[in-house]
Design a protein around this motif. Sequence first.
Motif, PDB file in Angstrom:
ATOM      1  N   ARG A  19     -35.518   2.705   8.125  1.00  0.00           N
ATOM      2  CA  ARG A  19     -34.376   1.791   7.990  1.00  0.00           C
ATOM      3  C   ARG A  19     -34.418   0.738   9.090  1.00  0.00           C
ATOM      4  N   LYS A  44     -34.000   8.988  18.118  1.00  0.00           N
ATOM      5  CA  LYS A  44     -33.609   9.573  16.828  1.00  0.00           C
ATOM      6  C   LYS A  44     -33.062   8.517  15.853  1.00  0.00           C
ATOM      7  N   LEU A  45     -33.861   7.499  15.630  1.00  0.00           N
ATOM      8  CA  LEU A  45     -33.485   6.478  14.640  1.00  0.00           C
ATOM      9  C   LEU A  45     -34.085   6.858  13.288  1.00  0.00           C
ATOM     10  N   LEU A  46     -33.537   6.292  12.223  1.00  0.00           N
ATOM     11  CA  LEU A  46     -34.119   6.509  10.893  1.00  0.00           C
ATOM     12  C   LEU A  46     -35.321   5.576  10.771  1.00  0.00           C
ATOM     13  N   PRO A  47     -36.536   6.125  10.714  1.00  0.00           N
ATOM     14  CA  PRO A  47     -37.723   5.269  10.799  1.00  0.00           C
ATOM     15  C   PRO A  47     -37.888   4.293   9.634  1.00  0.00           C
ATOM     16  N   MET A  54     -30.536  14.271  13.119  1.00  0.00           N
ATOM     17  CA  MET A  54     -29.826  13.109  13.633  1.00  0.00           C
ATOM     18  C   MET A  54     -28.589  12.810  12.781  1.00  0.00           C
ATOM     19  N   MET A  55     -28.770  12.882  11.456  1.00  0.00           N
ATOM     20  CA  MET A  55     -27.639  12.603  10.565  1.00  0.00           C
ATOM     21  C   MET A  55     -26.482  13.565  10.842  1.00  0.00           C
ATOM     22  N   GLU A  65     -36.096  15.912  11.559  1.00  0.00           N
ATOM     23  CA  GLU A  65     -35.426  15.253  12.685  1.00  0.00           C
ATOM     24  C   GLU A  65     -34.393  14.255  12.193  1.00  0.00           C
ATOM     25  N   GLU A  66     -34.732  13.601  11.078  1.00  0.00           N
ATOM     26  CA  GLU A  66     -33.764  12.679  10.458  1.00  0.00           C
ATOM     27  C   GLU A  66     -32.496  13.443  10.079  1.00  0.00           C
ATOM     28  N   ARG A 102     -39.420   3.735   0.076  1.00  0.00           N
ATOM     29  CA  ARG A 102     -39.978   3.491   1.409  1.00  0.00           C
ATOM     30  C   ARG A 102     -40.951   4.595   1.854  1.00  0.00           C
TER      31      ARG A 102
END
Lengths: 231, 327
Positions: A95, A90-93, B235-236, B231-232, B38
């Motif tokens: 970043r 669950k990383l910010l893709p 996660m946040m 999902e972001e 991005r």
Amino acid sequence: MILLDRVTKTYSKSSSPALDRVSLFIEPREFVILVGTSGAGKSTLFKLLTREEKPTSGKIVVGGIDYDSLKDSNIPMLRRKIGVVFQDFKLLPQRTVFENIAFALEIAGMTRREIKSTVPKVIELVGLTGKEKHFPHQLAGGERQRVAIARAVVRQPKILIADEPTGNLDPRHSWDIIRLLEKINKYGTTVLLTTHNAEIVNKLKRRVITLDHGKITGDQAVGSYRQGGGL
Amino acid sequence: MSTKKKTDHKALSNKKHNKRRMLTFWRVIRYGTDSFIRNSWLSVAATAVMTITLLIIFTAFATQNILTDTVNDIQSKVNMSIYLKTDTQNNVVTDLTNDLKQLSSVKTIHVISADDARTQFAKSNSSDAETLSALNAATNKFPVTLQIEVNNINDTSQLEKFVADNALLKKNIDPNHAPSFAGEKRNTIKSIGRAVNFAQVVGVGAGIIFVIISSLIIFNTIRMAIFNRREEIQMMKLIGADQSFIRGPFLVEAIIYGIIAAFISTGIGVWVLFATSNTLSSYQISVHDTINLVTIYSPFVILGMISIGALIGIVSSLLATRRYLKL
């Protein structure tokens, strides 16, 4: 550090409880492994600890915070005190490694100077020095999980919850991650780890709690879980 | 001494709190702009849809404006004419004009004397020698004309009553020329009036429907964009970001879509207006007032378009993120 007192969780569409009167106490600085088959209640337990779900009944206290008296507006503050690591990272893709780790500090309102001095130390701790500017898709699975761990521990939480952190990794990288978690535990963080990997459970020789159909069926003290493949 | 220390501590704490809030505010803007850059393909798609949305709104506005101007133009050209005998005295004409001005339905009155009417006719047929010679030979004379512009071309009852009842007019009216709002001409005038009302109602209705449909399209586009990043958001939430920190960048992105789309759609809209102005004018469609409006008030038009775009984007983002932000 973590106290669950007769906690039951029943989902609205299910007839049987996902957790059934579970009572548990985890001391500060402990390293606890939670095992159980799929559907045993591990994920529900984690969701209760991170306050994604509310228990149907029972009491939960984590780091001195009684969840019964926790207001919704204070949930982000609670989560900042608990580090979480997931199987799928669950990383910010979009970043970089540095930005992903810094994010945990930015949401807490830390200044740029504080972030610049803290993040490199954590990157060094997880062994990713030199990869600060890499994006997640440029990293191997084990490295991504290291970033996730770095993000979880950068705020120096008292508790780290790792939900199947080795589930997507090969044995060598799995052990790297486990050693990293042990290192973090050594620095004073309580670690609660779930895994399906019998080899890891047996070799670690830590406290092992077994969940089955929402109930605790085993709670073995440090070093007593020795039989091979006994999950 | 202790009270002073407490006050100082409180002031320092407030200062720190405000500093953090400012820091968070700038970070939210940075995250929003970073995400916009991005996630370039998603940004291009969302901005394109927003541009189409704003272009539809601009077109609806311009069309409505052009329609109103055109029908006003037609209305002003539709004069009611009352014809008086050629030898009607000037003082009688003045009295009748004054009486007509008293009527609430009358907007303006223009008097064309018999000589003026003859001169105008001769002038407009100056290249036609036969007509001119017939005009010189003719013994019948042109009537004095009272050209009346009314406020509402659908309401001529007051004028009809005036023609029927006014004794002075009855005495001086040209028996060979009936007033132009009688008979077939009146029906034509009334049908223009009905067409004007109908077109305005349809224009407003179509404009509202277009705005609703295009808003729904942009709402769904933003919802899809946010769905892709659920999902972001999850996660946040789990690492302790509060709702405003999660939602903020999405709102910033939506505002950026709105700003860029406002400039593009206004540019395209104004360009189309200029490009088609000659053609439209040749069909007696009044487009120049609308062009003047959008060029003279261009900063306000741009600001208005940005506001509409940003509003649609913000509302869409708020609604779309709401379901993922439940704790």
